[in-house]
Design an enzyme around this catalytic site. Structure first.
Site, short mmCIF file in Angstrom:
data_model
loop_
_atom_site.label_atom_id
_atom_site.label_comp_id
_atom_site.label_asym_id
_atom_site.label_seq_id
_atom_site.Cartn_x
_atom_site.Cartn_y
_atom_site.Cartn_z
CG HIS A 22 -6.26 1.58 -0.35
ND1 HIS A 22 -5.14 2.22 -0.85
CD2 HIS A 22 -5.78 0.62 0.51
CE1 HIS A 22 -4.05 1.68 -0.32
NE2 HIS A 22 -4.42 0.70 0.50
CB CYS A 39 -0.91 0.02 1.22
SG CYS A 39 -2.10 -1.32 1.28
CB CYS A 53 -0.65 0.67 7.49
SG CYS A 53 -2.28 0.43 6.79
#
Length: 407
Positions: free
Chosen positions: A363, A92, A393
């Site tokens: 996302h 991510c 994160c």
């Protein structure tokens, strides 16, 4: 040390990341990346032969997203063949990392003009439900790594953060995103995605559900009980057992669901970063400078807790405190990540994710960090404020971070 200046930031809208439902799902990932690469040139008029590197983030480098998407998308966008390209994966955190690496190269004086960003099409076929670490038994013995949704539930259980608080954060994310969209706060960065025939594929955010309330969220079933008890093979540990190997007394309750977890979407984003001398010589007006960057690892078993230590590290590197930061973007991978971040740092909630986050907007893994840098820059300009911090994160228990300041 040279300054790394952010000249511009742009992104696509985020489309629902499901085949047959999302407005971008029929396109090639290179097409999405090409869209923002072309937009940077159209908006800023630089010579692509001057681009030292295109540094791109993509987490799932499989199928059409494999084969160095950064280089291939630059070629597809008509960049000069001398503009090199590389693709990286920090899960991510790939989008922030691409910007950080580009800034490092410019600050070191090794490059003058770089394009950074990322793409993720979550509508592409999935790799399957494997434990983090590619199911390597030796690594799992050293550092048991689970599924990120089960980790989110584990952290909430460990911290005593209940579903009511997480649902309240999720509903507020939807409310803030709805206000931001209605007021056109994303308009400066947003570029429409067009099909090859020139028709518009998507020109608006497709994922938000502005009708969301705490009451409607309370009706949703938790997403991860079955995942927690899934076995990849007959003799493998479940995702729950992997966490309990390290935290045997942790009773994992399930509080995350589709409404307080990040949305599954397709999207791309790009940043144009230049050195001061190059920008001045070529008439490029900077919008911000990179003040500091940091990377941080934390417990890979719980996986999602590194944004807090990463934020402390980047603040120390910048010689700043949270009082010096006007706006913060911390990715809402799961509601507990943003909730714990705000509790641990005792930060003013009115300056965190002020335009909503990934719970409302989605996302697109490798692109999100680049999106958030553009989002915080746009909002700093809109409010006439100065300093923004972005962190998130990442798989493996990591978090990159960056502080930017308007110029």
């Amino acid at each position: 040390m040279a300054e790394a200046l952010i000249i511009d930031a742009c992104r696509t809208p985020r489309g629902i990341g499901k085949q047959g439902k999302g407005s971008l799902a029929h396109l090639h990932p290179q097409h999405l990346a090409r869209t923002v690469l072309e937009a940077l040139v159209e908006r800023n008029g630089f010579d692509t032969a001057d681009v030292d590197d295109v540094i791109w983030g993509t987490s799932s480098q499989v199928c059409e997203q494999s084969g160095d998407l950064g280089r291939m998308a630059a070629l597809d966008a008509g960049y000069d063949v001398t503009a090199s390209g590389a693709t990286l994966d920090r899960f991510c955190g790939s989008g922030i990392t691409s910007a950080n690496y580009g800034a490092h190269a410019v600050m070191a004086g090794m490059e003058d003009l770089v394009v950074t960003g990322g793409t993720e099409m979550m509508s592409l076929p999935k790799k399957g439900l494997l434990p983090m670490g590619a199911n390597n038994p030796h690594l799992q013995a050293l550092h048991p790594q689970s599924h990120q949704g089960v980790c989110a539930d584990a952290i909430a259980s460990q911290e005593g953060i209940g579903r009511d608080a997480l649902d309240a954060l999720a509903a507020e994310s939807q409310r803030r995103a709805a206000v931001a969209i209605a007021e056109g706060r994303f308009d400066r960065s947003l570029v429409p995605v067009r099909n090859l025939d020139g028709t518009v594929a998507l020109d608006h955010e497709e994922f938000p559900r502005p009708q969301t309330t705490v009451e409607s969220l309370a009706q949703l079933p938790p997403s991860f009980p079955a995942v927690a008890d899934y076995r990849h093979t007959e003799d493998s540990l479940t995702f729950r057992e992997l966490i309990n190997q390290k935290y045997p007394d942790l009773d994992i309750g399930h509080v995350h669901h589709a409404g307080n977890s990040s949305g599954v979407v397709d999207g791309a984003a790009a940043l144009l970063i230049a050195g001061g001398e190059y920008a001045a010589a070529h008439g490029l007006t900077p919008r911000a400078r990179v003040v500091a960057t940091a990377n941080m690892g934390d417990d890979p078993t719980l996986m999602l807790n590194a944004p807090v230590p990463s934020t402390r590290k980047v603040l120390a590197r910048a010689g700043m405190t949270l009082d010096d930061i006007d706006l913060i973007e911390v990715n809402e991978a799961f509601a507990v990540v943003a909730e714990k971040f705000q509790r641990d740092l005792d930060v003013d909630r009115d300056k965190v994710n002020v335009n909503g986050g990934a719970i409302a907007l989605g996302h697109p893994i490798g692109a999100t960090g680049a999106i958030l840098i553009g989002t915080v820059l746009d909002e700093l300009e809109r409010r006439d404020q100065q300093v923004g911090l972005v962190t998130m994160c990442a798989g493996g228990g990591m978090a990159p971070s960056i502080i930017i300041e308007r110029v």
